[in-house]
Design an enzyme around this catalytic site. Sequence first.
Site, short mmCIF file in Angstrom:
data_model
loop_
_atom_site.label_atom_id
_atom_site.label_comp_id
_atom_site.label_asym_id
_atom_site.label_seq_id
_atom_site.Cartn_x
_atom_site.Cartn_y
_atom_site.Cartn_z
N SER A 40 -2.80 76.35 109.11
CA SER A 40 -2.88 76.86 107.74
C SER A 40 -1.62 76.57 106.92
O SER A 40 -1.72 76.23 105.74
CB SER A 40 -3.15 78.36 107.78
OG SER A 40 -2.16 79.04 108.53
N LYS B 237 -0.52 72.72 119.00
CA LYS B 237 -0.62 73.44 117.74
C LYS B 237 0.72 74.08 117.39
O LYS B 237 1.30 74.73 118.26
CB LYS B 237 -1.69 74.51 117.88
CG LYS B 237 -1.83 75.44 116.71
CD LYS B 237 -2.78 76.54 117.05
CE LYS B 237 -2.82 77.52 115.89
NZ LYS B 237 -3.55 78.71 116.18
N LYS C 213 5.14 87.11 118.22
CA LYS C 213 4.31 86.60 119.32
C LYS C 213 5.14 85.76 120.30
O LYS C 213 4.60 84.98 121.07
CB LYS C 213 3.14 85.80 118.74
CG LYS C 213 2.22 86.63 117.83
CD LYS C 213 0.88 85.96 117.55
CE LYS C 213 -0.04 86.87 116.75
NZ LYS C 213 -1.39 86.28 116.54
N TYR D 89 -8.45 72.07 108.05
CA TYR D 89 -9.18 72.66 106.94
C TYR D 89 -9.64 71.60 105.95
O TYR D 89 -10.44 71.88 105.07
CB TYR D 89 -8.31 73.74 106.26
CG TYR D 89 -7.90 74.81 107.24
CD1 TYR D 89 -8.80 75.80 107.60
CD2 TYR D 89 -6.65 74.79 107.86
CE1 TYR D 89 -8.47 76.76 108.55
CE2 TYR D 89 -6.31 75.75 108.81
CZ TYR D 89 -7.21 76.72 109.14
OH TYR D 89 -6.89 77.66 110.09
N GLU E 24 2.51 73.64 131.04
CA GLU E 24 1.29 74.29 130.53
C GLU E 24 0.08 73.36 130.67
O GLU E 24 -1.03 73.81 130.98
CB GLU E 24 1.47 74.70 129.06
CG GLU E 24 2.45 75.84 128.83
CD GLU E 24 1.86 77.21 129.18
OE1 GLU E 24 0.74 77.29 129.69
OE2 GLU E 24 2.56 78.22 128.96
N LYS F 107 0.86 75.93 122.42
CA LYS F 107 0.80 76.63 121.14
C LYS F 107 2.13 77.35 120.92
O LYS F 107 2.55 78.18 121.73
CB LYS F 107 -0.35 77.65 121.17
CG LYS F 107 -0.39 78.50 119.90
CD LYS F 107 -1.64 79.33 119.82
CE LYS F 107 -1.62 80.22 118.59
NZ LYS F 107 -2.84 81.00 118.43
N ARG G 172 -3.00 84.25 109.04
CA ARG G 172 -2.98 85.69 109.31
C ARG G 172 -3.28 86.47 108.04
O ARG G 172 -3.89 87.54 108.09
CB ARG G 172 -1.63 86.09 109.92
CG ARG G 172 -1.42 85.48 111.29
CD ARG G 172 -0.07 85.80 111.88
NE ARG G 172 0.19 85.00 113.08
CZ ARG G 172 1.38 84.90 113.66
NH1 ARG G 172 2.43 85.55 113.16
NH2 ARG G 172 1.53 84.16 114.74
C1 PBG Z 1 -5.18 83.55 116.73
C2 PBG Z 1 -5.06 82.25 116.05
C3 PBG Z 1 -4.07 81.90 115.12
C4 PBG Z 1 -4.41 80.64 114.65
C5 PBG Z 1 -5.58 80.23 115.31
N1 PBG Z 1 -5.96 81.25 116.20
C6 PBG Z 1 -2.92 82.68 114.62
C7 PBG Z 1 -1.89 83.13 115.53
O1 PBG Z 1 -1.81 82.73 116.70
O2 PBG Z 1 -1.09 83.95 115.11
C8 PBG Z 1 -3.65 79.91 113.60
C9 PBG Z 1 -4.42 78.90 112.81
C10 PBG Z 1 -3.78 78.49 111.53
O3 PBG Z 1 -2.65 78.90 111.19
O4 PBG Z 1 -4.41 77.70 110.83
N2 PBG Z 1 -5.06 83.62 118.07
#
Ligand code: PBG
Length: 322
Positions: A272, A246, A215, A311, A231, A193, A203
Amino acid sequence: MHQRPRRNRKSAGVRNLVRETALSASDFIYPLFVHEGETDDPIEAMPGCKRWSIEGLVKEAGEAYSLGVPAVVIFPAVDDALKSETADECWNDDGLIPRVIKALKEALPELVVVTDVALDPYNSDGHDGLVVDGEILNDESVAVLVKQALCHAKAGADIVSPSDMMDGRVGAIRDGLDEAGYVDVSILSYTVKFASAYYGPFRGALDSAPKAGDKKTYQMDYANIRESVRETILDEEEGADMVMVKPAGAYLDLIVKVKEATTLPVAAYQVSGEYLMIKSASAAGWLDEKAIVMESLTAIKRAGADVILSYYAKEVANWLRG
Ligand code: PBG
């Protein structure tokens, strides 16, 4: 000319015969947002998505399920009053997510219920782990994540899905689940990720952006490939049942890499920002939405994804019905 590759493209029938990758409704996990209250509210940051009430979410999941989508993953928008520096609400057995899990399992016993394990929706700092003096603590966070995973398992989750990127959390969650007798609850790990700007709309949907900093000390550097193998090996050793890459669309090379590195099923998350880029360009009339969605998701599957979080899951299932 003896070789004319175009012969294999000459008609829809021939193309159908030789096609290597076909999407199916059963490939998908459908992400859904939920909040406290009776209303299903549109999300400004993600047109077409809603913050569902529990009742609305169960109905939406039921519709997707009846179209052949086997699984949902649920994300909570948590009231500010319940957020804290210790994120204790994330393991409250009477909290929003446990109630959603129970409602889904009661109405749709065969639906696969996946839950997100991370602190950001519950943490007043907006980080996936606990924050002390600006530092995101690892081991202390893992202890809370284990409690959260247990809370979800107790409520009936089929799969818990740690998205936090703390080191060692998969093994700790596996130990916690096993010791409590939840040996059949699976772990879908967000293994690879990245720290990505593509999460911006999500968010916004949850009001879960970090209050300070970013992050990058826990999510991966998008310039790197090789640590994805590290990982993956670690998560496999720690007992993950499935691994995830992701975001998906800009990271197809990582899906290929991870698929080579493991025999576990590989999931990929069309996040998203990917959703919003397609949604907004099609709303402006600049892209053919259905065509772009099918192309982008087929590319994700072609790269090696066995499971896709999108989605668009329900809409795709509908389109695939013809
Ligand atoms: C939170 C989380 C996130 C997403 C899924 N779980 C956001 C992040 O890590 O900041 C993102 C999903 C998306 O953008 O559709 N741990």
